[in-house]
Scaffold this motif. Structure first.
Motif, PDB file in Angstrom:
ATOM      1  N   LYS A 232      -7.369 -16.016  -8.516  1.00 14.61           N
ATOM      2  CA  LYS A 232      -7.346 -15.763 -10.030  1.00 14.61           C
ATOM      3  C   LYS A 232      -6.013 -15.788 -10.497  1.00 14.61           C
ATOM      4  N   LEU A 233      -4.942 -15.487  -9.849  1.00 14.11           N
ATOM      5  CA  LEU A 233      -3.614 -15.481 -10.446  1.00 14.11           C
ATOM      6  C   LEU A 233      -2.938 -17.090 -10.594  1.00 14.11           C
ATOM      7  N   ALA A 234      -3.494 -17.947 -10.031  1.00 14.21           N
ATOM      8  CA  ALA A 234      -2.872 -19.225 -10.124  1.00 14.21           C
ATOM      9  C   ALA A 234      -2.611 -20.009 -11.446  1.00 14.21           C
ATOM     10  N   PRO A 235      -3.818 -19.782 -12.393  1.00 13.57           N
ATOM     11  CA  PRO A 235      -3.462 -20.184 -13.590  1.00 13.57           C
ATOM     12  C   PRO A 235      -2.532 -19.618 -14.478  1.00 13.57           C
ATOM     13  N   TYR A 236      -2.311 -18.184 -14.402  1.00 18.24           N
ATOM     14  CA  TYR A 236      -1.421 -17.247 -14.881  1.00 18.24           C
ATOM     15  C   TYR A 236       0.028 -17.695 -14.526  1.00 18.24           C
TER      16      TYR A 236
ATOM     17  N   LYS B 147     -12.348   0.688  -5.949  1.00 20.82           N
ATOM     18  CA  LYS B 147     -11.836   1.420  -7.321  1.00 20.82           C
ATOM     19  C   LYS B 147     -11.013   0.870  -8.060  1.00 20.82           C
ATOM     20  N   TYR B 148      -9.755   0.481  -7.065  1.00 24.95           N
ATOM     21  CA  TYR B 148      -8.386   0.220  -8.013  1.00 24.95           C
ATOM     22  C   TYR B 148      -8.020  -1.383  -7.708  1.00 24.95           C
ATOM     23  N   GLY B 149      -8.625  -2.240  -6.952  1.00 30.87           N
ATOM     24  CA  GLY B 149      -8.801  -3.493  -6.830  1.00 30.87           C
ATOM     25  C   GLY B 149      -8.695  -4.234  -7.940  1.00 30.87           C
ATOM     26  N   LYS B 150      -9.575  -3.662  -9.047  1.00 31.18           N
ATOM     27  CA  LYS B 150      -9.685  -4.423 -10.394  1.00 31.18           C
ATOM     28  C   LYS B 150      -8.175  -4.413 -11.288  1.00 31.18           C
ATOM     29  N   TYR B 151      -7.579  -3.573 -10.743  1.00 30.43           N
ATOM     30  CA  TYR B 151      -6.475  -3.485 -11.576  1.00 30.43           C
ATOM     31  C   TYR B 151      -5.213  -4.540 -10.790  1.00 30.43           C
ATOM     32  N   ALA B 152      -5.364  -5.187 -10.053  1.00 34.79           N
ATOM     33  CA  ALA B 152      -4.391  -5.953  -9.023  1.00 34.79           C
ATOM     34  C   ALA B 152      -3.965  -7.101  -9.881  1.00 34.79           C
ATOM     35  N   LEU B 153      -4.955  -7.792 -10.657  1.00 32.00           N
ATOM     36  CA  LEU B 153      -4.673  -8.880 -11.265  1.00 32.00           C
ATOM     37  C   LEU B 153      -3.765  -8.716 -12.467  1.00 32.00           C
ATOM     38  N   PRO B 154      -4.270  -7.591 -13.337  1.00 35.66           N
ATOM     39  CA  PRO B 154      -3.441  -7.313 -14.306  1.00 35.66           C
ATOM     40  C   PRO B 154      -2.024  -6.632 -14.270  1.00 35.66           C
ATOM     41  N   VAL B 155      -2.102  -6.139 -12.838  1.00 31.86           N
ATOM     42  CA  VAL B 155      -0.653  -5.482 -12.570  1.00 31.86           C
ATOM     43  C   VAL B 155       0.207  -6.730 -12.415  1.00 31.86           C
ATOM     44  N   ALA B 156      -0.587  -7.642 -11.373  1.00 27.11           N
ATOM     45  CA  ALA B 156       0.404  -8.879 -10.957  1.00 27.11           C
ATOM     46  C   ALA B 156       0.801  -9.937 -12.100  1.00 27.11           C
TER      47      ALA B 156
END
Length: 226
Positions: A206-210, A16-25
């Motif tokens: 997924k975070l590497a490019p950001y 449920k909440y894992g989808k928020y991990a990338l935008p929060v990071a």
């Protein structure tokens, strides 16, 4: 049985909440670098924010590698070797003038051993890892990807260098950035990117490019005000 019950509760929560991990990071990265941008240029106390640079670098790496999956032996070996090669290349560069040119590190990057900040090895790892992920977006031969990754690192360094000299990260003899610095960066980065391409490890973060893009925008933004 208790472990099974706990897993049955946590799994739906993670989904449920894992989808928020990338935008929060990404938001955390942007906020920290945004604060650093303001602190260096507009706070009136840039020296205070210089002291926070090691913490920012550690936080960035903690977020980055929290998104890495499959901590295999191959990945750990890659991380150790890239960090070591990056660090000892800098040691050689500082003490001999080879590879990059005649330069010296200031105090902003924290604890130094052999006149090189210990965090430099981690910085090399972060840059190779993130630019390697970006280069993997294109469907070209591995050698072209390695060269592209190295060029992305040189691109970032072009904007890092003036900022680094301004805020006591490091300084060049004569205050001029020699061409040898960029050549040395490209050569070492190319070798490390060949290793990245060939290493049998998981390469989807997924975070590497950001991380790379935030760093690039951070240094471009500061550079534009110098």
């Amino acid at each position: 049985m208790p472990d099974t019950k706990i897993a049955s509760v946590l799994t739906p929560l993670a989904q449920k909440y894992g989808k928020y991990a990338l935008p929060v990071a990404v938001a955390i990265l942007v906020i920290f670098h945004g604060v650093g941008f303001w602190g260096f240029l507009f706070s009136g106390r840039p020296e205070y924010f210089q002291e926070l640079t090691p913490m920012n670098l550690l936080l960035t790496n903690a977020l980055l590698f929290a998104f890495h999956r499959h901590w295999s032996v191959a990945f750990i070996l890659f991380a150790v070797l890239v960090s070591a090669v990056g660090y000892f290349s800098e040691v050689l560069g500082v003490h001999t003038g080879l590879l990059f040119g005649d330069y010296a590190y200031g105090a902003a990057l924290g604890l130094k051993v052999w006149e090189v900040p210990l965090l430099i090895g981690l910085n090399w790892l972060m840059l190779v890892y993130t630019t390697g992920h970006i280069s993997n977006f294109i469907r070209l031969p591995w050698l072209v990807k390695a060269l592209l990754g190295a060029l992305l690192m040189v691109l970032l360094d072009i904007f890092i260098e003036p900022v680094a000299m301004q805020f006591d990260f490091w300084s060049w003899s004569g205050a001029d950035i020699p061409l040898s610095n960029f050549i040395g960066w490209f050569m070492i980065a190319t070798g490390l990117h060949v290793y990245f391409q060939k290493a049998p490890m998981y390469k989807e973060n997924k975070l590497a490019p950001y991380v790379f893009l935030v760093q690039l925008l951070f240094f471009i933004s500061i550079y534009s005000f110098l």
